[in-house]
Design a protein around this motif. Structure first.
Motif, PDB file in Angstrom:
ATOM      1  N   ALA A  89      -9.545   7.527  -9.148  1.00 31.58           N
ATOM      2  CA  ALA A  89      -8.141   7.452  -8.730  1.00 31.58           C
ATOM      3  C   ALA A  89      -7.517   8.838  -8.606  1.00 31.58           C
ATOM      4  O   ALA A  89      -6.686   9.087  -7.726  1.00 31.58           O
ATOM      5  CB  ALA A  89      -7.348   6.597  -9.712  1.00 31.58           C
TER       6      ALA A  89
ATOM      7  N   LYS B 186      -5.669   0.270 -10.877  1.00 32.29           N
ATOM      8  CA  LYS B 186      -4.237   0.176 -10.606  1.00 32.29           C
ATOM      9  C   LYS B 186      -3.996  -0.678  -9.357  1.00 32.29           C
ATOM     10  O   LYS B 186      -4.673  -0.534  -8.343  1.00 32.29           O
ATOM     11  CB  LYS B 186      -3.639   1.570 -10.404  1.00 32.29           C
ATOM     12  N   ARG B 187      -3.022  -1.559  -9.476  1.00 30.59           N
ATOM     13  CA  ARG B 187      -2.522  -2.352  -8.367  1.00 30.59           C
ATOM     14  C   ARG B 187      -3.584  -3.280  -7.773  1.00 30.59           C
ATOM     15  O   ARG B 187      -3.540  -3.609  -6.584  1.00 30.59           O
ATOM     16  CB  ARG B 187      -1.932  -1.450  -7.288  1.00 30.59           C
TER      17      ARG B 187
ATOM     18  N   ARG C 181       2.364   2.737  -2.623  1.00 32.75           N
ATOM     19  CA  ARG C 181       2.117   3.568  -3.793  1.00 32.75           C
ATOM     20  C   ARG C 181       0.646   3.937  -3.952  1.00 32.75           C
ATOM     21  O   ARG C 181       0.324   4.823  -4.720  1.00 32.75           O
ATOM     22  CB  ARG C 181       2.604   2.844  -5.047  1.00 32.75           C
ATOM     23  N   GLN C 182      -0.218   3.249  -3.261  1.00 34.79           N
ATOM     24  CA  GLN C 182      -1.648   3.554  -3.351  1.00 34.79           C
ATOM     25  C   GLN C 182      -2.306   3.213  -2.027  1.00 34.79           C
ATOM     26  O   GLN C 182      -2.097   2.147  -1.464  1.00 34.79           O
ATOM     27  CB  GLN C 182      -2.299   2.758  -4.479  1.00 34.79           C
ATOM     28  N   LYS C 183      -3.115   4.134  -1.536  1.00 38.01           N
ATOM     29  CA  LYS C 183      -3.780   3.907  -0.271  1.00 38.01           C
ATOM     30  C   LYS C 183      -4.765   2.756  -0.394  1.00 38.01           C
ATOM     31  O   LYS C 183      -5.420   2.589  -1.422  1.00 38.01           O
ATOM     32  CB  LYS C 183      -4.511   5.177   0.166  1.00 38.01           C
TER      33      LYS C 183
ATOM     34  N   SER D  34      -7.739  11.706  -5.311  1.00 40.69           N
ATOM     35  CA  SER D  34      -6.900  11.751  -4.115  1.00 40.69           C
ATOM     36  C   SER D  34      -5.974  12.956  -4.097  1.00 40.69           C
ATOM     37  O   SER D  34      -5.061  13.032  -3.293  1.00 40.69           O
ATOM     38  CB  SER D  34      -6.072  10.473  -4.004  1.00 40.69           C
TER      39      SER D  34
ATOM     40  N   THR E 241       0.811  -1.216   0.000  1.00 37.77           N
ATOM     41  CA  THR E 241       0.000   0.000   0.000  1.00 37.77           C
ATOM     42  C   THR E 241       0.843   1.265   0.000  1.00 37.77           C
ATOM     43  O   THR E 241       0.318   2.349   0.282  1.00 37.77           O
ATOM     44  CB  THR E 241      -0.912   0.005   1.229  1.00 37.77           C
TER      45      THR E 241
END
Length: 1325
Positions: free
Chosen positions: A822, A185-186, A146-148, A825, A144
């Motif tokens: 996305a 993403k991810r 790179r992305q919450k 944020s 987590t």
């Protein structure tokens, strides 16, 4: 022949009444009639629910084609060209925030039917209004950073699509529905739920798994598995029965033999024996799976692995690979070096090509063959892995003799783990492998430079199993001593990863070892009653049997443990397992029960549920513990067949499979263990399925594996077809059917005569008949699920069918919606708290015009985009069911109501009072972490309705010590509801034979008052203090497997529900810079606002000399709440640069301290200071200022040694500066578990010059001005004289020029006359 109405009446009588009185006219065997009635009723239900949803993937460019494999991960850019034609629509093509791309796949939705023609059913369903609604739920990634973390799902309505093909008499012959298959993403794990819109044909909801398969590659000949090579032998046509879905165009097995060297010099023994075995061609599953082969577990990271693998096929290095939880699969012969190294240092009894241990993680597959361990990294570009996907299997732990791989089912600190146990010379050692972003790293042995666990115990030993308790960062080991001991041969050891960890729950009190049993009292109206049974001196099982968990070095327990080697360095002993385990039985009041011992206990493995904090030791018996110190023996499980593998559902259930393929089931916290297979209820259900003609059951089926998913217990079985082939299928294990049938078999009916009529009456094992949940809160606040709702664009075609263009527009709209989600944020808050606001803000006012154009069928591009059809939903309603999980922030409260109703008077005829009374209906709430979560139960009698109402409140205590980013480092906990049954029992555990001559306090089934009396007697009686500890457990039998009800889909257990609880900062919360309020308030306080010359709406400017008043918002991305942040926070400048954002430089920690506090090492380096000096400044220990929502003024000063001091202007305007600001409430705000960490850029213009530079500029300016004035005076005084002189000079020059011109003209005229005279004299010649 029995009429169907009579069948239905009898079924309602015998089944759905759950034990009511039924009139009987027959005197035959009721059990056989019951089976026949169930069979006929199942056939009736089959006609009503004949069809179910079917979902497959289609490539973007292959609509209506075959099922595709989900491996492409890049967007389709050709969709953008389709939107160029939508000129007169809601689409703003000039919007810089637009990203109209496409996903590489579609979801093709159709129906599959058993007895009817699916094509006709689909057409009929469409004409009657049926439309599928598809909900795609995305699983958050492991890493987590790179992305919450987020909980996200998107709901899409299916677009009807007419398939190509011959159609003789009807306009629509073949059709289906399509939706885009979205990606984020991810996220590589996705769940698809298909449900009906409630119109037309009734179709049940169905769940599908659509995960990205990173282990497939595209070649010139088609798709091929990356894990193994292409089969070079027989035709792939012989494999059609091998797969449920033949999705890969390449053959499935490989005959490729990879023969890299297995160098002997890597091993300590100079002469190892090396054996290489060539690959064996396999043409069917029948060659791999035999009827006597044993099942094996499926190991993976819980809910994070997109691809599951299954090995264990004897003599074949073949694994089954599935990206759909084995709804379909691919069989692959892995391309690994089949070498066997046997040596003195790594002895092996025999060689096998089998893959013994196979573990799947988010991006890596691991397996063990003999002593060799390999891994393969998938190609997952959507995860942004720093390492590329593997081309070949990579071997790790090259110099280690590995005896076993143990999975770690939960990630921790953005990493996944796997444990390798050493063998041979490494016996007693273990290796914790870390998997992070596709990279696998096995550090050196924990024993390097330290003692091994065997050296700590001072014995020769081996590690049988290892469990990693991620919350405590502790590894629990099951250790077997090689030498026979009179005390114990097995030990539970803990390893603390080199840290000094003291866990309160493992402490042993100085006075005695303490064991607590918690019971909810059914004999009082109080919400919670806790009965603590204290094991007094001489009665502590832990002290008697080696439970030496030590923390206080001065305590007697610690001294005893130290003397016995219980604690030493990084290891300490949790439990020394006795040679013989006490056997449980119910003793009678007379005390005639004898205490016997069972055969020697042989443990085989460990399991741990972090949600319930229950720890299991399993082998030929099962022990469970809540604290890893005190254990409960589940005596219902016999010791005749040891457990082969143990499966946890992590929602309150577990299943174990024995060596003899028996399947046993239990509910966590219960002492009841039930055998599901083989059993009489299983035989009944199995016979009914065969009579019904089900293709999922067969007499010759082979049990392959068992696992839990979100739908419950799943079973993999191989069914041969009798022609040398067969199929491997996944089916729902009939758990609820077997448990309900079990009660009908165990609790025999009896005859009853009433009013000259003969009835039969069933026994009611449950104290209530109906359990109903009400008053549940809105689910999104606690589940943290962000929900989007979308519709396909409307088409202008009168038939209503979509085409490739309209579906491409659907793709682009979904892509744009998820891109806005996305992008939302960003640190600057929008004026409207909704990700879709930016999308339609420029076109919203023209919505009625676009609708008018579409209603006339003139929309550009042939489609109409409704702006209201793409929204974010913030108010989903509860469905009277407990959520799948809940998140609790600090002091959050989750409350609901539970109705428990007894049977009516007609249903309870001839029953005793205790069989149907509200006094025996009670509710228990069991919490895994009572320190952090508490519950309140308020009981209300509803006598007129024959019910009891419980108001249940689950509340966070605010004691959780962590404060982390949103969705990270959450504590796993749980809540379980357990209403008790009618009968209550005291369960007694017998002790070893050393105490067989002692008097044992016994009991039989007692009423509730007797139970309370017995507990008081146990605690207070001096007789008990003087006798050995014969009573080891006092437990009330619960309703986990005794209460059930019937639904349209079959019987379901009721009375037990477990909900995982995550304590900490929930996902979906964020801190945002409120630029709108900041501008308004700053302008009001300073009574002015100077913006930059070149304005940027996305990044407004602030004047250097004005006081800066920043305001922040707490925004809930799930519920849509947005309000001012009134808590405390720290603000500091962590970076900056002049002129533009591209020149921002991050400051070092020392620079941050210098520029933001007065405690820095460099004086005169402050960038800013508080504007309000009337109040004492609040600072943290480092000196950083602490602000609040009402005190937030900042004055820019830029002192001499600060980076913004003396910035040279580039033009005639004042210089500007861009600051990177960090705002955090960590450790200063006690109102939440959330660390609201925010970084944003502010633009400051009008910076002041330094005094020296200002004086220099002033001097230069004065010199220039003085020069200008002097020149002006000279011009005024000497100007006329100079002008007159210049005029005369010009006149003289003009006169001279005129004279010169005249003389030249005269000379030219005389020359021409003379030339003419000469020409006349010479012409005769």
């Amino acid at each position: 022949m029995i009429i169907l109405d009579e069948v239905d009446r009898k079924l309602q009588c015998f089944i759905y009444s759950s034990g009511s009185l039924c009139r009987n006219q027959e005197t035959q065997n009721m059990q056989h009639l019951f089976a026949l009635l169930v069979l006929l009723h199942m056939q009736v239900c089959l006609l009503l629910k004949d069809c179910e949803w079917k979902v497959v993937l289609n490539d973007f460019d292959n609509l209506g084609g075959d099922q595709a494999v989900f491996f492409r991960q890049h967007p389709v850019t050709s969709v953008a060209s389709v939107f160029q034609n939508l000129t007169d629509s809601a689409i703003d093509l000039n919007d810089k925030n637009s990203h109209y791309l496409g996903f590489p796949y579609y979801l093709k939705i159709s129906l599959t039917c058993i007895t009817q023609d699916a094509t006709k059913v689909i057409r009929s369903a469409h004409l009657t209004g049926l439309r599928p609604i598809v909900t795609v739920t995305f699983e958050a990634p492991v890493n987590t950073e790179r992305q919450k973390p987020q909980e996200l799902q998107i709901e899409m309505k299916g677009a009807p699509y007419r398939l190509q093909g011959p159609c003789a008499s009807e306009e629509v012959c073949r059709m289906c529905w399509y939706t885009p298959m979205p990606m984020t993403k991810r996220s590589v794990v996705m769940e698809v739920l298909v449900k009906s819109n409630g119109l037309g044909l009734e179709v049940d909801d169905k769940r599908f798994v659509m995960n990205i398969n990173g282990y497939v590659k595209e070649t010139e000949t088609g798709l091929q598995s990356s894990l193994g090579e292409k089969f070079r032998g027989e035709s792939p046509d012989s494999f059609q029965q091998l797969l449920l879905s033949s999705r890969l165009s390449s053959p499935l097995f490989s005959s490729w033999e990879m023969s890299p060297s297995c160098p002997a010099e890597r091993w300590k023994n100079p002469s190892p024996s090396v054996l290489r075995v060539a690959s064996i061609n396999v043409t069917s599953l029948a060659e791999m799976i035999s009827l006597d082969s044993r099942s094996r577990p499926i190991w993976s990271t819980f809910n994070q692995a997109p691809v599951l693998i299954l090995g264990g096929f004897q003599d074949y290095k073949i694994i089954l690979v599935s990206d759909s939880e084995f709804a379909d699969f691919t069989a692959v012969e892995v391309g690994i070096d089949s070498c066997w190294i046997g040596s003195v240092n790594c002895p092996l009894d025999s060689f096998s090509s089998s893959i013994f241990d196979a573990i799947a993680t988010e991006s890596v597959l691991l397996l063990r063959q003999n002593q060799l361990v390999y891994y393969f990294t998938g190609n997952y570009s959507v995860l942004f892995l720093p390492v590329p996907g593997s081309g070949l299997w990579t071997r790790v732990l090259n110099n280690i003799c590995v005896s076993r791989l143990n999975p770690v089912h939960f990630p921790h600190n953005d990493s996944e783990f796997v444990i390798a146990l050493g063998g041979g010379v490494q016996e007693g050692e273990f290796f914790l492998g870390t998997i992070r972003d596709g990279a696998v790293r096995f550090p050196e042995s924990h024993a390097k430079g330290r003692k091994t666990v065997c050296e700590h115990l001072n014995i020769s030993c081996a590690i049988l199993w290892a469990v990693y308790v991620t919350e405590e960062e502790m590894i629990v080991l099951l250790v077997e001593g090689k030498k026979k001991s009179s005390k114990s041969n097995y030990y539970i050891m803990a390893y603390d990863q080199g840290r000094s960890v003291a866990l309160d729950r493992y402490k042993c009190k100085a006075s005695c070892c303490e064991s607590a049993s918690f019971h909810r009292s059914p004999w009082s109206d109080a919400e919670v009653h806790v009965l603590r049974i204290r094991s007094l001196s001489g009665l502590c099982w832990g002290a008697q049997w080696g439970q030496n968990v030590l923390s206080d070095p001065a305590s007697p327990c610690a001294q005893q443990g130290r003397a016995s080697g219980g604690i030493n360095g990084d290891f300490w002993m949790l439990y020394s397992i006795p040679r013989f385990i006490p056997k449980a039985r119910i003793c009678d009041v007379a005390g005639t029960g004898r205490i016997t011992r069972i055969p020697r206990w042989i443990p085989r493995g460990l399991s741990y549920n972090p949600f319930s904090t229950i720890f299991y030791i399993w082998g030929n018996v099962i022990l469970q513990s809540y604290d890893l110190v005190n254990y409960i023996h589940l005596s219902d499980f016999p010791q005749r067949s040891p457990i082969s593998y143990f499966i946890l559902s992590y929602v309150g259930e577990f299943v174990c499979v024995t060596v003899s393929e028996e399947i046993w089931f239990s509910v966590e916290g219960s002492s009841v263990v039930v055998r599901l297979y083989p059993s009489e209820p299983w035989d009944m259900f199995f016979s009914l399925q065969l009579m019904r003609g089900s293709k999922d059951f067969s007499f010759n089926e082979t049990f392959v594996s068992l696992f839990f998913n979100k739908e419950g217990l799943q079973q993999l079985v191989y069914i041969p077809d009798g022609h040398g082939e067969g199929k491997l299928i996944k089916r729902n294990f009939p758990l609820h059917y077997i448990l309900s049938y079990r009660h009908l078999i165990i609790h025999q009916y009896h005859w009853l005569y009433l009013e000259d009529s003969q009835y039969i009456k069933f026994f009611h094992p449950c104290s209530f008949s109906v359990m109903r949940l009400e008053d549940l809160p809105a689910p999104q606040r606690f589940t943290r699920m962000e929900h989007y709702c979308t519709e396909p664009p409307e088409v202008m075609d009168r038939t209503g069918f979509h085409n490739n263009v309209s579906l491409a527009v659907y793709q682009g709209l979904i892509f744009q919606l998820l891109w806005l989600h996305a992008d939302y944020s960003r640190p600057y808050a929008d004026p409207v708290h909704d990700p879709t606001w930016r999308w339609w803000k420029n076109r919203k006012q023209y919505g009625e015009y676009f609708f008018y154009v579409a209603s006339n069928g003139n929309s550009s591009g042939g489609v109409y985009v409704d702006m209201e059809g793409y929204t974010k939903i913030y108010d989903l309603q509860p469905n009277n069911q407990l959520p799948s999980k809940i998140y609790l922030d600090k002091n959050n409260v989750f409350s609901f109501s539970v109705f428990l109703s007894i049977r009516s008077k007609a249903q309870s005829m001839e029953e005793m009072l205790e069989e149907n009374s509200l006094d025996f209906v009670w509710l228990t709430v069991v919490l895994a972490h009572p320190r952090f979560v508490v519950s309140d139960l308020h009981r209300h009698y509803l006598m007129g309705r024959g019910s009891v109402l419980y108001l249940v409140t689950i509340r966070d205590t605010g004691q959780y010590p962590e404060q982390e980013l949103s969705g990270t480092k959450l504590l796993k906990s749980s809540m379980a509801l357990k209403p008790p049954v009618t009968s209550w029992a005291i369960v007694l555990l017998q002790v070893p034979a050393e105490f067989t001559n002692s008097t044992c306090l016994t009991s039989r089934f007692l009423g509730v008052q007797s139970l309370g009396f017995l507990l008081s007697l146990l605690y207070c009686s001096g007789h008990v203090r003087q006798t050995p500890p014969c009573l080891q457990l006092c437990q009330v039998v619960n309703s986990a497997t005794n209460c059930y009800h019937y639904t349209a889909s079959g019987p379901k257990l009721q009375g037990y529900a477990m909900v995982p609880i995550f304590i900490g900062c929930p996902p979906g919360k964020r801190l945002a810079f409120d630029i709108t309020r900041t501008l308004k308030y700053t302008t009001k306080q300073n009574k002015r606002y100077f913006d930059c010359i070149h304005k940027n709406p996305e990044l407004p400017c602030f004047f250097f000399n004005d006081v800066f008043y920043p305001f922040f918002l707490i925004q809930d991305m799930v519920t849509g709440d947005s309000g001012p942040f009134m808590g405390s926070y720290m603000l500091r400048i962590i970076g900056g640069g002049p002129y533009s954002e591209s020149r921002i430089r991050l400051y070092s920690p020392s620079e941050i301290l210098d520029y933001n506090t007065a405690n820095g090492s460099t004086p005169l380096s402050l960038i800013w200071m508080r504007a309000n000096h009337t109040k004492p400044a609040l600072t943290d220990p480092e000196g950083f200022n602490v602000f609040s929502g009402t005190d937030c003024g900042i004055k820019w000063i830029c002192e001499q040694n600060s980076p913004c001091y003396d910035v040279v202007p580039l033009d005639l305007t004042a210089p500007d500066y861009f600051f990177l600001v960090e705002v955090s409430n960590r450790a200063v705000d006690k109102s939440t578990y959330c660390d609201y960490d925010l970084e944003f850029v502010i633009h400051i213009h009008g910076l002041r010059l330094s005094p020296s530079r200002a004086i220099a500029f002033m001097k230069i300016s004065m010199a220039v001005l003085t020069g200008i004035v002097f020149l002006y005076v000279l011009h005024q005084v000497l100007g006329p004289v100079i002008g007159a002189g210049f005029t005369r000079l010009i006149q003289r020059f003009e006169e001279a020029l005129a004279v010169r011109t005249e003389s030249n003209i005269t000379f030219s005229g005389s020359s021409s006359i003379q030339s003419q005279g000469n020409s006349h004299h010479t012409s005769p010649l």
